[in-house]
Design an enzyme around this catalytic site. Structure first.
Site, PDB file in Angstrom:
ATOM      1  N   LYS A   1      -9.322  -5.172  -6.209  1.00  0.00           N
ATOM      2  CA  LYS A   1      -8.590  -4.027  -6.773  1.00  0.00           C
ATOM      3  C   LYS A   1      -7.186  -3.960  -6.181  1.00  0.00           C
ATOM      4  CE  LYS A   1      -7.814  -0.146  -9.006  1.00  0.00           C
ATOM      5  NZ  LYS A   1      -8.448   1.158  -8.983  1.00  0.00           N
TER       6      LYS A   1
ATOM      7  N   LYS B   1       0.674   4.651  -3.280  1.00  0.00           N
ATOM      8  CA  LYS B   1      -0.455   4.753  -2.346  1.00  0.00           C
ATOM      9  C   LYS B   1      -1.226   3.424  -2.286  1.00  0.00           C
ATOM     10  CE  LYS B   1      -4.386   6.899  -3.626  1.00  0.00           C
ATOM     11  NZ  LYS B   1      -5.618   6.130  -3.381  1.00  0.00           N
TER      12      LYS B   1
END
Lengths: 296, 296
Positions: free
Chosen positions: B171, B239
């Site tokens: 991811k 983030k």
């Protein structure tokens, strides 16, 4: 579609296929190449071999230049008299990758001589040239582009991207995306590998999502398999990246990612890998991190 | 395929669709959400609404966690007693995007309790969750993955990418490619635009070639049209990029392009555009160059 008299300059790896396809589409092609032997196979397809660039140009409605770079193209068009040999009103199409400023200067000279001009560099390599599937990025007048459309379509998929010089700009945009995406995919696969995942499975998992790209599919596979036979040699990728960042500089434009990626390709070439495929940036990234090419 | 008893934790925008699809596939779902009202629509699809996370877990063969981040996931699994409520031998699947180290630590705790664990974050957003087309990146044991395959396939396309933690690594690799490609496409389109070409036509011309990517297709179009409604907010992109570069740092790995792109997203968020779509990096690049958002 009407058949045209076309002068074709530069019948190398790419140009040879392109000129052949124009013959096959029924055009009357006069081909010239500095090394005549490389033009001669075109005779079998109906082309006439010209003795000089000017001889290829003098009866042409359209002249196409596919010589290897800007200085060569410029010297043949101007010093060797192609533009002055072309009939008034005829169309010069430069399909070589040359600097934007060179294209604009040539277009200006063509205009002074009563000619028209399109810059139309291509992407897709030898397979694209062979199969007539090149991406053709054209800069020029809409009217001239429409007139040349059938000629372009014998070689690939043309798009008019703006006024003269825009084709070369689009080609640079293409090359910048290719370089930066190569470095990006290399970083992502190296992170996955060093972090302990299987990079081949990670690449597979990412296909079809937002991270999907032709580079992930084709060059990501090369990185995983360690297959760095060119393909697109890193030294040419570096040359194009330099041309792009130099143009950005001349436009007073800061492109931080492209500038950084230029440094990475510069390091790759400096370390002796200029003739490796550009996907070999994966090896350079490992070297930068003190890792062996096997990721060890 | 056999029907399973599934505890589902976190039925927000993504999780709500995912739990619904599991109900529709015939599984027996016990759903829990902190705000109970967000779980209640699942009753119409046959789910039971649990009063606590532990209540959703206690009779489950498989527990799926789709809570919003690492700390929340960790606190529910551990402090709120999900792992200790799960029957021995049952399977914990964390589909939230959480740090690799959190996933590994949770897996260790699960193992101590006689449970099994897979980390399996997703990509594809709300449309992917709704339509069951999520890319699912799984880290864990092959045997556990095969057992969970039918469950995953009700929600999307699963790939096993390595041992526990590898799903989260994949991811991060995905997110790094997305961020860096966004910045890359922004640079290429800005170069074309400032150089005088039509960026929309340039984007069009590049499709199908080596520069082609999902980002060029979808986000390149947004950049040209100035459509920066999220989509994927820049603050979340930042983030994830921070998580990726921090992990690289912990692995003693230098990823120069990803680090630079983190700075660009950091600047974008600092300039008040954290809630814009991540493709708004095109605006940040213009700001960096003293250009107005219209490219003037």
């Amino acid at each position: 579609m009407s058949k045209r008299r076309i002068g074709f300059l530069g019948t190398g790896i790419m140009g040879g296929h392109m000129a052949r396809r124009l013959c096959e589409a029924g055009h009357e092609v006069a081909a010239w190449n500095r090394t005549r032997a490389k033009a001669e196979p075109l005779e079998a397809h109906g082309a006439r071999i010209a003795d000089s660039p000017a001889a290829a140009a003098e009866a042409a409605e359209v002249v196409i230049c596919m010589l290897s770079n800007g200085p060569v193209c410029d010297s043949v068009l101007i010093e060797e008299g192609v533009l002055s040999a072309m009939p008034g009103g005829s169309l010069m199409i430069v399909m070589s990758s040359i600097p934007v400023e060179t294209a604009r200067a040539e277009a200006e000279k063509a205009l002074e001589l009563g000619l028209r001009y399109i810059d139309a560099p291509v992407s897709g390599g030898e397979p694209g040239a062979r199969d007539g599937t090149l991406a053709i990025m054209a800069g020029g007048e809409q009217r001239d582009f429409e007139e040349a459309r059938a000629i372009f379509e014998a070689m690939g998929r043309p798009t008019l991207v703006g006024p003269v010089g825009s084709g070369e700009l689009a080609k640079l945009a293409n090359q910048v995306i290719v370089s930066n995406t190569l470095a990006t995919v290399a970083e992502a696969l190296l992170l996955a590998k060093v972090g302990g995942a299987d990079p081949a499975a990670v690449r597979e998992a990412l296909l079809g999502g937002f991270a999907d790209s032709t580079i992930l599919r084709q060059h990501g596979k090369r990185m995983i398999e360690g297959d760095f036979k060119p393909g697109g040699p890193a030294k040419y990728q570096l040359k194009d990246q330099r041309t792009a960042t130099a143009l950005a500089g001349a436009l007073d434009l800061e492109l931080p990612v492209s500038t950084l990626v230029e440094e990475l390709f510069d390091a790759m070439v400096s370390h002796g890998h200029g003739d490796s495929d550009h996907s070999g940036i994966f090896i350079e990234l490992q070297r930068l991190n003190g890792l062996s090419p096997d990721g060890g």
